[in-house]
Write an enzyme that holds these catalytic residues in place. Structure first.
Site, PDB file in Angstrom:
ATOM      1  N   THR A 127      -9.254  10.480  -5.973  1.00 61.25           N
ATOM      2  CA  THR A 127      -8.816  10.648  -7.364  1.00 61.25           C
ATOM      3  C   THR A 127      -9.579  11.775  -8.071  1.00 61.25           C
ATOM      4  O   THR A 127     -10.781  11.929  -7.885  1.00 61.25           O
ATOM      5  CB  THR A 127      -9.028   9.323  -8.133  1.00 61.25           C
ATOM      6  N   GLY A 132      -4.109  10.954 -10.025  1.00 57.68           N
ATOM      7  CA  GLY A 132      -4.481   9.655  -9.468  1.00 57.68           C
ATOM      8  C   GLY A 132      -3.405   9.159  -8.540  1.00 57.68           C
ATOM      9  O   GLY A 132      -3.467   9.349  -7.318  1.00 57.68           O
ATOM     10  N   ILE A 158     -14.971   7.070  -8.501  1.00 59.43           N
ATOM     11  CA  ILE A 158     -15.269   6.836  -7.088  1.00 59.43           C
ATOM     12  C   ILE A 158     -16.168   5.608  -6.905  1.00 59.43           C
ATOM     13  O   ILE A 158     -17.333   5.597  -7.320  1.00 59.43           O
ATOM     14  CB  ILE A 158     -15.888   8.085  -6.432  1.00 59.43           C
ATOM     15  N   GLU A 244      -6.024  -1.078   3.177  1.00 57.42           N
ATOM     16  CA  GLU A 244      -6.654  -1.018   1.854  1.00 57.42           C
ATOM     17  C   GLU A 244      -5.978  -2.034   0.920  1.00 57.42           C
ATOM     18  O   GLU A 244      -6.634  -2.783   0.208  1.00 57.42           O
ATOM     19  CB  GLU A 244      -6.521   0.406   1.282  1.00 57.42           C
ATOM     20  N   ARG A 245      -4.659  -2.069   0.969  1.00 56.56           N
ATOM     21  CA  ARG A 245      -3.918  -2.957   0.058  1.00 56.56           C
ATOM     22  C   ARG A 245      -4.071  -4.415   0.458  1.00 56.56           C
ATOM     23  O   ARG A 245      -4.169  -5.300  -0.400  1.00 56.56           O
ATOM     24  CB  ARG A 245      -2.452  -2.520   0.008  1.00 56.56           C
ATOM     25  N   GLN A 338      -7.948 -19.391 -20.995  1.00 59.12           N
ATOM     26  CA  GLN A 338      -7.444 -20.100 -22.176  1.00 59.12           C
ATOM     27  C   GLN A 338      -7.983 -21.529 -22.228  1.00 59.12           C
ATOM     28  O   GLN A 338      -8.364 -22.037 -23.288  1.00 59.12           O
ATOM     29  CB  GLN A 338      -5.906 -20.107 -22.141  1.00 59.12           C
ATOM     30  N   GLY A 341     -11.399 -22.110 -23.813  1.00 61.74           N
ATOM     31  CA  GLY A 341     -11.631 -21.820 -25.229  1.00 61.74           C
ATOM     32  C   GLY A 341     -12.540 -20.613 -25.377  1.00 61.74           C
ATOM     33  O   GLY A 341     -12.562 -19.714 -24.519  1.00 61.74           O
ATOM     34  N   GLY A 365      -5.765   1.349  -5.748  1.00 56.82           N
ATOM     35  CA  GLY A 365      -5.180   1.138  -4.418  1.00 56.82           C
ATOM     36  C   GLY A 365      -3.659   1.152  -4.455  1.00 56.82           C
ATOM     37  O   GLY A 365      -3.000   0.585  -3.580  1.00 56.82           O
ATOM     38  N   GLY A 366      -3.094   1.797  -5.451  1.00 58.14           N
ATOM     39  CA  GLY A 366      -1.636   1.813  -5.650  1.00 58.14           C
ATOM     40  C   GLY A 366      -1.291   0.850  -6.765  1.00 58.14           C
ATOM     41  O   GLY A 366      -1.440  -0.370  -6.609  1.00 58.14           O
TER      42      GLY A 366
HETATM   43  C1  LIG Z   1     -12.767   0.711 -10.944  1.00 54.51           C
HETATM   44  C2  LIG Z   1     -12.026   1.779 -10.230  1.00 54.51           C
HETATM   45  C3  LIG Z   1     -12.367   2.094  -8.917  1.00 54.51           C
HETATM   46  C4  LIG Z   1     -11.709   3.126  -8.244  1.00 54.51           C
HETATM   47  N1  LIG Z   1     -12.121   3.491  -6.985  1.00 54.51           N
HETATM   48  C5  LIG Z   1     -11.626   4.625  -6.436  1.00 54.51           C
HETATM   49  C6  LIG Z   1     -12.187   5.177  -5.231  1.00 54.51           C
HETATM   50  O1  LIG Z   1     -13.116   4.614  -4.639  1.00 54.51           O
HETATM   51  N2  LIG Z   1     -11.681   6.341  -4.749  1.00 54.51           N
HETATM   52  C7  LIG Z   1     -10.656   6.984  -5.354  1.00 54.51           C
HETATM   53  O2  LIG Z   1     -10.239   8.036  -4.863  1.00 54.51           O
HETATM   54  N3  LIG Z   1     -10.077   6.482  -6.490  1.00 54.51           N
HETATM   55  C8  LIG Z   1     -10.551   5.342  -7.042  1.00 54.51           C
HETATM   56  N4  LIG Z   1     -10.013   4.846  -8.210  1.00 54.51           N
HETATM   57  C9  LIG Z   1      -8.882   5.513  -8.801  1.00 54.51           C
HETATM   58  C10 LIG Z   1      -7.603   4.697  -8.707  1.00 54.51           C
HETATM   59  O3  LIG Z   1      -7.136   4.665  -7.389  1.00 54.51           O
HETATM   60  C11 LIG Z   1      -6.610   5.339  -9.708  1.00 54.51           C
HETATM   61  O4  LIG Z   1      -7.058   4.981 -11.003  1.00 54.51           O
HETATM   62  C12 LIG Z   1      -5.177   4.885  -9.470  1.00 54.51           C
HETATM   63  O5  LIG Z   1      -4.700   5.435  -8.271  1.00 54.51           O
HETATM   64  C13 LIG Z   1      -4.248   5.268 -10.616  1.00 54.51           C
HETATM   65  O6  LIG Z   1      -4.379   6.635 -10.891  1.00 54.51           O
HETATM   66  P1  LIG Z   1      -4.616   7.104 -12.422  1.00 54.51           P
HETATM   67  O7  LIG Z   1      -5.746   6.294 -12.967  1.00 54.51           O
HETATM   68  O8  LIG Z   1      -4.752   8.569 -12.435  1.00 54.51           O
HETATM   69  O9  LIG Z   1      -3.306   6.657 -13.173  1.00 54.51           O
HETATM   70  P2  LIG Z   1      -1.946   7.521 -13.258  1.00 54.51           P
HETATM   71  O10 LIG Z   1      -1.552   7.977 -11.910  1.00 54.51           O
HETATM   72  O11 LIG Z   1      -2.104   8.539 -14.332  1.00 54.51           O
HETATM   73  O12 LIG Z   1      -0.923   6.390 -13.750  1.00 54.51           O
HETATM   74  C14 LIG Z   1      -0.732   6.044 -15.137  1.00 54.51           C
HETATM   75  C15 LIG Z   1       0.428   5.060 -15.217  1.00 54.51           C
HETATM   76  O13 LIG Z   1       1.613   5.674 -14.704  1.00 54.51           O
HETATM   77  C16 LIG Z   1       2.183   4.844 -13.723  1.00 54.51           C
HETATM   78  N5  LIG Z   1       2.859   5.653 -12.692  1.00 54.51           N
HETATM   79  C17 LIG Z   1       2.305   6.660 -11.965  1.00 54.51           C
HETATM   80  N6  LIG Z   1       3.229   7.128 -11.083  1.00 54.51           N
HETATM   81  C18 LIG Z   1       4.364   6.395 -11.272  1.00 54.51           C
HETATM   82  C19 LIG Z   1       5.664   6.388 -10.666  1.00 54.51           C
HETATM   83  N7  LIG Z   1       5.986   7.220  -9.670  1.00 54.51           N
HETATM   84  N8  LIG Z   1       6.576   5.490 -11.115  1.00 54.51           N
HETATM   85  C20 LIG Z   1       6.267   4.619 -12.128  1.00 54.51           C
HETATM   86  N9  LIG Z   1       5.059   4.578 -12.724  1.00 54.51           N
HETATM   87  C21 LIG Z   1       4.124   5.454 -12.313  1.00 54.51           C
HETATM   88  C22 LIG Z   1       1.024   4.056 -13.136  1.00 54.51           C
HETATM   89  O14 LIG Z   1       1.464   2.867 -12.505  1.00 54.51           O
HETATM   90  C23 LIG Z   1       0.208   3.783 -14.379  1.00 54.51           C
HETATM   91  O15 LIG Z   1       0.730   2.671 -15.030  1.00 54.51           O
HETATM   92  C24 LIG Z   1     -10.644   3.810  -8.884  1.00 54.51           C
HETATM   93  C25 LIG Z   1     -10.293   3.476 -10.195  1.00 54.51           C
HETATM   94  C26 LIG Z   1     -10.996   2.504 -10.879  1.00 54.51           C
HETATM   95  C27 LIG Z   1     -10.644   2.240 -12.311  1.00 54.51           C
END
Ligand SMILES: Cc1cc2nc3c(=O)[nH]c(=O)nc-3n(C[C@H](O)[C@H](O)[C@H](O)COP(=O)(O)OP(=O)(O)OC[C@H]3O[C@@H](n4cnc5c(N)ncnc54)[C@H](O)[C@@H]3O)c2cc1C
Length: 381
Positions: A127, A132, A158, A244-245, A338, A341, A365-366
């Protein structure tokens, strides 16, 4: 209903894991929560139990098992103790499989002993601030020069980013006809010049999990640190995603079960209107409904674990399991909070932490939305 996927060896390992959580994690957990990460040393202690090396070949000090079931047992016992072990799951469920699948013999000799013992912890950096879900949009560059790849760019969110010794960086090494072409996996080591870590990001949940920004300025990575073939990272990421998933699904399911267990205990102690909260019909119905949903999730996860061990878990099936269990987790922690309380809103109660931790499961993770597109595609839509 009885579970049938585990053998005696798994149950023996479960007792070891449970004992470890009780003795070495729970007593210190409040301190780690306040510090925002688990101590680096804990991974060596976990390594001594054998779980980090379970899938590493015996010639490099591991157990050579190709089963994911021990990792599932560990995840269940972690949730049962109401704790989170920082970058542990990312290391074991997500990063290690890349090393197992794509490393050369020389790389195996160099890294496997440390990855299996906990001497080396690894993170994966996909990311970026600007991309993302749409992984093909990555802009971090790695230019080939004098036997090195020179990396420039930034990554964010990360997991394990502060504690990691090795960071598997996905960077663009070339261009192709397709946006997915030209991405490669490069192993960046802890002290490489130009590699810096930003702050440990302030999250609403998963407080013991270090989540960091990483910066790369002219980081010279030797060609020997390229994992797999140059330009093939996108297909590697796609083939690793089912595990992963599944790992997230196992943890979400276990967290939902932990939420139910702590709530069943709480409502029997808590008094209101001269009786226990558990005596209200609403409480019984809410918890019975959660128990029924959890049972369904349990069977789905167990079925997926068996399919994964048999090499039969498809991308669409893994997506379905993650959607189902993470949405289930969200509903269960909400209903359970809930019933606590106001106390449920306090971090000192397990349900408060479980509630905050749960929210990210439907995103990383998607995200649920992105996974639905995968399932829909498998339906010909
Ligand atoms: C605590 C935490 C740990 C993480 N760990 C890692 C890690 O170890 N390594 C790493 O590489 N990343 C990591 N991530 C990143 C994580 O995988 C991303 O946050 C995630 O993939 C979503 O990307 P984004 O945050 O940029 O959201 P965006 O991609 O900007 O998405 C924003 C919204 O748009 C929606 N959206 C996006 N595309 C579509 C589509 N085609 N159709 C419909 N809706 C869509 C999404 O579902 C979401 O609701 C981590 C994130 C967090 C918060």
């Amino acid at each position: 209903m009885e579970r049938t996927i585990f053998q005696d060896t798994h149950e023996t390992f479960r007792r070891t894991a449970r004992d470890f959580m009780t003795r070495e994690v729970v007593p210190h957990y409040a301190d780690w929560d306040a510090a925002g990460l688990v101590p680096r040393d804990i991974f060596r202690r976990i390594g001594e139990l054998g779980i980090l090396g379970m899938q590493i070949p015996a010639e490099y000090g591991g157990a050579g098992s190709d089963s994911f079931l021990y990792a599932a047992v560990w995840a269940e016992e972690t949730a049962r103790a109401y704790v989170n072990l920082g970058g542990f799951s990312a290391h074991l469920h997500i990063v290690l499989p890349y090393f197992l699948a794509y490393s050369s013999v020389e790389q195996r000799r160099r890294w496997f002993p440390g990855l299996g013992s906990g001497a080396l912890m690894a993170s994966i950096a996909m990311t970026e601030p600007g991309t993302g879900s749409d992984l093909a949009g990555m802009t971090t560059m790695a230019e080939k020069r004098d036997g090195h790849y020179v990396i420039n760019g930034a990554k964010t969110f990360i997991t394990g980013g502060i504690n990691a010794d090795l960071v598997l960086v996905v960077a663009r090494t070339g261009k192709g006809a397709n946006r997915r072409d030209g991405l490669s996996l490069l192993v960046v080591e802890r002290d490489m010049p130009g590699f810096t870590r930003g702050r440990n990001l302030e999250k609403i949940g998963l407080r013991t999990q270090d989540t960091a920004e990483l910066f790369f300025q002219d980081v010279r990575v030797p060609e020997e640190n390229l994992l797999g073939e140059e330009g093939d990272a996108f297909s590697y990421m796609t083939s690793n995603l089912p595990q992963e998933r599944l790992g997230i699904a196992v943890a979400s399911q276990a967290a939902a079960e932990a939420a139910l267990a702590t709530t069943v205990g709480y409502v029997q102690d808590r008094k209101a209107f001269g009786t226990t909260v558990s005596s209200f019909q609403n409480t019984k119905f809410e918890l019975a409904a959660c128990a029924a949903e959890i049972e369904a999730g349990r069977f789905l996860v167990d079925r997926a674990l068996v399919a994964h061990d048999a090499g039969e878990l498809s991308a669409a099936d893994a997506a379905k399991v993650k959607i189902f269990t993470t949405e289930l987790q969200g509903r269960v922690v909400d209903r359970c909070l809930q019933l606590h309380g106001g106390y449920g809103y306090m971090r000192e109660y397990a349900i408060g932490r479980l509630y905050a931790d749960a929210r990210i499961s439907r995103i990383l993770g998607g995200s649920t939305e992105v996974l639905k597109t995968i399932v829909a595609k498998s339906m010909g839509l």
